[in-house]
Design an enzyme around this catalytic site. Structure first.
Site, PDB file in Angstrom:
ATOM      1  CD  GLU A  87      -2.819   1.354   2.435  1.00 55.27           C
ATOM      2  OE1 GLU A  87      -2.772   0.527   3.366  1.00 55.27           O
ATOM      3  OE2 GLU A  87      -3.437   2.356   2.394  1.00 55.27           O
TER       4      GLU A  87
ATOM      5  NE  ARG B 138       3.546  -8.539   9.919  1.00 59.35           N
ATOM      6  CZ  ARG B 138       3.545  -7.263   9.405  1.00 59.35           C
ATOM      7  NH1 ARG B 138       4.120  -6.413   9.590  1.00 59.35           N
ATOM      8  NH2 ARG B 138       2.369  -7.179   8.518  1.00 59.35           N
TER       9      ARG B 138
ATOM     10  CE  LYS C  18       3.237  -0.068   4.669  1.00 61.03           C
ATOM     11  NZ  LYS C  18       2.722   0.058   3.476  1.00 61.03           N
TER      12      LYS C  18
HETATM   13  P1  ATP Z   1       3.202  -2.502   8.190  1.00 60.44           P
HETATM   14  O1  ATP Z   1       2.482  -3.186   9.302  1.00 60.44           O
HETATM   15  O2  ATP Z   1       4.580  -2.370   8.323  1.00 60.44           O
HETATM   16  O3  ATP Z   1       2.496  -1.046   8.160  1.00 60.44           O
HETATM   17  P2  ATP Z   1       2.024  -3.466   5.818  1.00 60.44           P
HETATM   18  O4  ATP Z   1       1.717  -4.940   6.035  1.00 60.44           O
HETATM   19  O5  ATP Z   1       0.758  -2.672   6.212  1.00 60.44           O
HETATM   20  O6  ATP Z   1       2.998  -3.011   6.730  1.00 60.44           O
HETATM   21  P3  ATP Z   1       1.712  -3.529   2.941  1.00 60.44           P
HETATM   22  O7  ATP Z   1       2.053  -2.200   2.254  1.00 60.44           O
HETATM   23  O8  ATP Z   1       0.393  -3.875   3.163  1.00 60.44           O
HETATM   24  O9  ATP Z   1       2.414  -2.964   4.372  1.00 60.44           O
HETATM   25  O10 ATP Z   1       2.824  -4.696   2.753  1.00 60.44           O
HETATM   26  C1  ATP Z   1       3.129  -5.144   1.432  1.00 60.44           C
HETATM   27  C2  ATP Z   1       3.461  -6.678   1.456  1.00 60.44           C
HETATM   28  O11 ATP Z   1       4.594  -6.587   2.445  1.00 60.44           O
HETATM   29  C3  ATP Z   1       2.318  -7.342   1.928  1.00 60.44           C
HETATM   30  O12 ATP Z   1       2.359  -8.823   1.298  1.00 60.44           O
HETATM   31  C4  ATP Z   1       2.810  -7.693   3.532  1.00 60.44           C
HETATM   32  O13 ATP Z   1       2.466  -8.969   3.754  1.00 60.44           O
HETATM   33  C5  ATP Z   1       4.500  -7.567   3.317  1.00 60.44           C
HETATM   34  N1  ATP Z   1       4.842  -7.160   4.438  1.00 60.44           N
HETATM   35  C6  ATP Z   1       4.723  -6.154   5.438  1.00 60.44           C
HETATM   36  N2  ATP Z   1       5.536  -6.081   6.331  1.00 60.44           N
HETATM   37  C7  ATP Z   1       6.288  -7.372   6.472  1.00 60.44           C
HETATM   38  C8  ATP Z   1       7.245  -7.847   7.414  1.00 60.44           C
HETATM   39  N3  ATP Z   1       7.457  -7.376   8.213  1.00 60.44           N
HETATM   40  N4  ATP Z   1       7.873  -8.993   6.881  1.00 60.44           N
HETATM   41  C9  ATP Z   1       7.475  -9.642   6.020  1.00 60.44           C
HETATM   42  N5  ATP Z   1       6.637  -9.240   4.790  1.00 60.44           N
HETATM   43  C10 ATP Z   1       5.925  -7.884   5.077  1.00 60.44           C
HETATM   44 MG    MG Z   2      -1.126  -3.877   5.147  1.00 62.52          MG
END
Ligand code: ATP
Ligand code: MG
Length: 563
Positions: free
Chosen positions: A41, A268, A278
């Protein structure tokens, strides 16, 4: 909490559990081309956790001769921005991956997703609800107590079609209506309790502008976007496991033809001494706890890059940590190990002193200077040599002299002898102090004129070798000594993660570096011998060279320098 260091990436490793699934599919059925996607996102900069996901998704596509899309899941216009889109593209490329002509946006599919919402209404599987978010939440129940039905659930298909269209046309105020699915109010899975599909939101979208005033929820867009793109394996993190039945319900209710994506969840990445969400990283940036998203203390990809991390080190790290099915936490020292391992081979060595103590060589001729040969990288025979100037006045590290040393101190001490790296043996003859404060201001030494290059004629040896620079030739540099941003292993365990910020995470000192540094360009990496690895910062200018400490160094070239 400690992490074992696994074999290096180019050694053979076992298949991870996702590869095992794919191998099995390959054997048992006709598996179409493996098609994955990385679906961020665009509401922040990518962090090292995303790097893991990028390496996994693009890595699987590469391994199985498939494809990997980059797709922005941009369903939330208030938090999203092109600045983030651009940074994400840059970071994925920097990690060495290419989406070719397959960069997509969920917003590309807004019309299709809207049409599917209409279809659900026609199938009597969705309804327009006038409850406020608050009321819905009050009626939700809990996993053991079913939700109360919305009083609007029995609207006719015609009425719902009419209201939904008028929602789209902007006839209602934000928050006054939603479109909800009719699934199962008694489901123990709360995501199945008539979830919201669409909301009214007057916000300008970074791509569709003001075209829409209703936006699909992430859950109603994500799975269908994967379907539209023909994704075979929708790889996501564990928290989406409970969303899977919902995604499957949508595809089923819409009667979308097979094949459909298979969702696979993995754990994750969590790192010690690091926050990874984020939202929290945004808070650090917005409240100026750090200097922007690319502050070298941030776990963002751009922060790590500015700190001096290389593409190889991060990809290697992703490879080493593997892919787990259960939540775990990785020791940040494994990441540091990966960059040391990489820079040990890549980074040329230079001499620099961060906490200078003046040394005068009393038997060295005044106003002369000579050039000595220094090895650029003992780990890389092709790196060659360079010349470093030597003269009567030098700087050494204050720590490398002790007036009253313990027995096993092998560096400079009164009456003691030490080897200067690439130069001569020197002997401490006299210690000069400030008479008022008692602080040591200078050390007077003699040098063994026959010990050039560090060997004596009579074969006598010393245990200590120290680094130095010629005082008049040294270049003053701004050296930013970065340390971990948080004090404790798990900064998120307390009430407020900001209370755990390490006040000493950045120390700026003036370093004195051999003249070679004047030609160094932003992004180049060097090892300051015996000190650590450094990256030339993007702020660096010829008259103000800025060096970022990437990581400290284990003292490798002098086993005896224990103290
Ligand atoms: P955050 O939880 O840090 O705000 P998010 O999951 O909301 O991150 P997205 O932009 O939705 O961020 O993530 C894009 C992709 O990266 C998704 O497929 C998510 O599963 C993966 N991702 C996000 N954080 C991690 C992590 N700590 N380890 C592995 N993959 C991750
Ligand atoms: Mg997300």
């Amino acid at each position: 909490m400690s992490t074992e260091i696994t074999p290096s990436a180019n050694e053979v490793r076992q298949l991870n559990f996702i590869e095992e699934i794919i191998e099995k599919e390959k054997k048992s059925e006709e598996l179409p081309i493996v098609h994955t996607r990385f679906p961020p996102e665009p509401n922040g900069y990518l962090h090292i956790g995303h790097a893991k996901s990028i390496c996994l998704n693009f890595g699987l596509a590469k391994k199985y001769n498939g494809k990997c899309n980059l797709r922005f899941d941009d369903t939330n216009p208030t938090a999203e921005d092109v600045e983030y889109v651009d940074s994400i593209k840059e970071d994925v490329h920097w990690l060495g991956f290419d989406w070719e002509d397959r960069m997509f946006y969920a917003s590309d599919y807004f019309q299709q997703i809207y049409d599917w919402a209409v279809l659900l209404i026609k199938k009597d599987k969705a309804f327009v609800c006038d409850l406020t978010a608050h009321e819905v939440s009050d009626m939700r129940g809990n996993p053991n107590i079913p939700a109360k039905p919305s009083p609007y659930k029995n609207r006719t298909v015609e009425e719902n079609l009419d209201l939904f269209e008028r929602m789209k046309n902007g006839e209602f105020s934000d928050g006054s209506k939603t479109l909800r699915a009719k699934i199962n109010l008694a489901s123990p899975n709360m995501h199945m309790r008539d979830p919201v599909l669409y909301r009214l939101l007057r916000a300008s979208h970074h791509r569709t502008g003001n075209k829409w005033c209703i936006y699909p929820m992430y859950d109603f867009a994500h799975g269908q976007s994967d379907y539209i793109e023909g994704i075979t394996h929708s790889i996501c993190t564990l928290e989406f496991e409970v969303h899977r039945p919902l995604y499957e319900w949508f595809l089923e209710a819409l009667e979308l033809p097979l094949p459909r994506p298979r969702q696979i969840e993995f754990a994750r990445l969590n790192l010690t001494y690091t926050v990874m969400s984020k939202r929290k990283l945004l808070e650090l940036v917005k409240s100026n706890y750090v200097n922007g998203w690319d502050d070298p203390r941030m776990p963002t990809i751009c922060g790590l890059r500015r700190r001096g991390y290389t593409t190889e080190s991060i990809r290697n790290f992703a490879e080493k940590i593997g892919v787990a099915k259960r939540e775990n936490i990785i020791d940040v020292s494994l990441l540091e190990f990966c960059i040391r391992e990489n820079l040990n081979k890549k980074a040329n060595r230079i001499l620099g002193v961060l906490n200078p103590l003046k040394v005068v060589i009393t038997n060295y001729t005044e106003n002369t200077e000579e050039e000595l040969e220094a090895i650029n990288n003992p780990e890389n025979a092709n790196a060659g040599t360079r010349k470093i100037p030597f003269s009567k006045e030098l700087f050494i590290e204050r720590d490398d002299f002790m007036e009253e040393p313990p027995k096993d101190y092998f560096r400079l001490k009164p009456g003691g002898e030490v080897r200067l790296r690439y130069a001569y043996y020197i002997k401490c003859e006299n210690v000069i102090k400030n008479t008022k404060t008692g602080e040591i201001t200078e050390i007077h030494c003699t040098y063994d004129t026959e010990s050039k290059g560090g060997k004596t004629i009579d074969g006598r040896k010393v245990k200590g070798t120290i680094h130095w620079v010629s005082a008049k030739n040294a270049i003053e540099c701004e050296v930013r000594l970065y340390d971990r941003l948080f004090k404790s292993e798990n900064p998120e365990s307390g009430q407020d993660f900001k209370e755990d910020l390490n006040p000493d995470s950045l120390k700026v000192v003036t370093g004195f570096v051999e003249p070679f540094i004047i030609s160094a360009k932003a992004g180049e990496k060097y090892q300051l011998e015996r000190i650590g690895y450094f990256n030339v910062d993007k702020d660096s200018k010829p008259d103000n060279i800025v060096l970022n400490r990437t990581v400290t160094l284990k003292d490798t070239w002098s086993k005896n320098l224990k103290r």
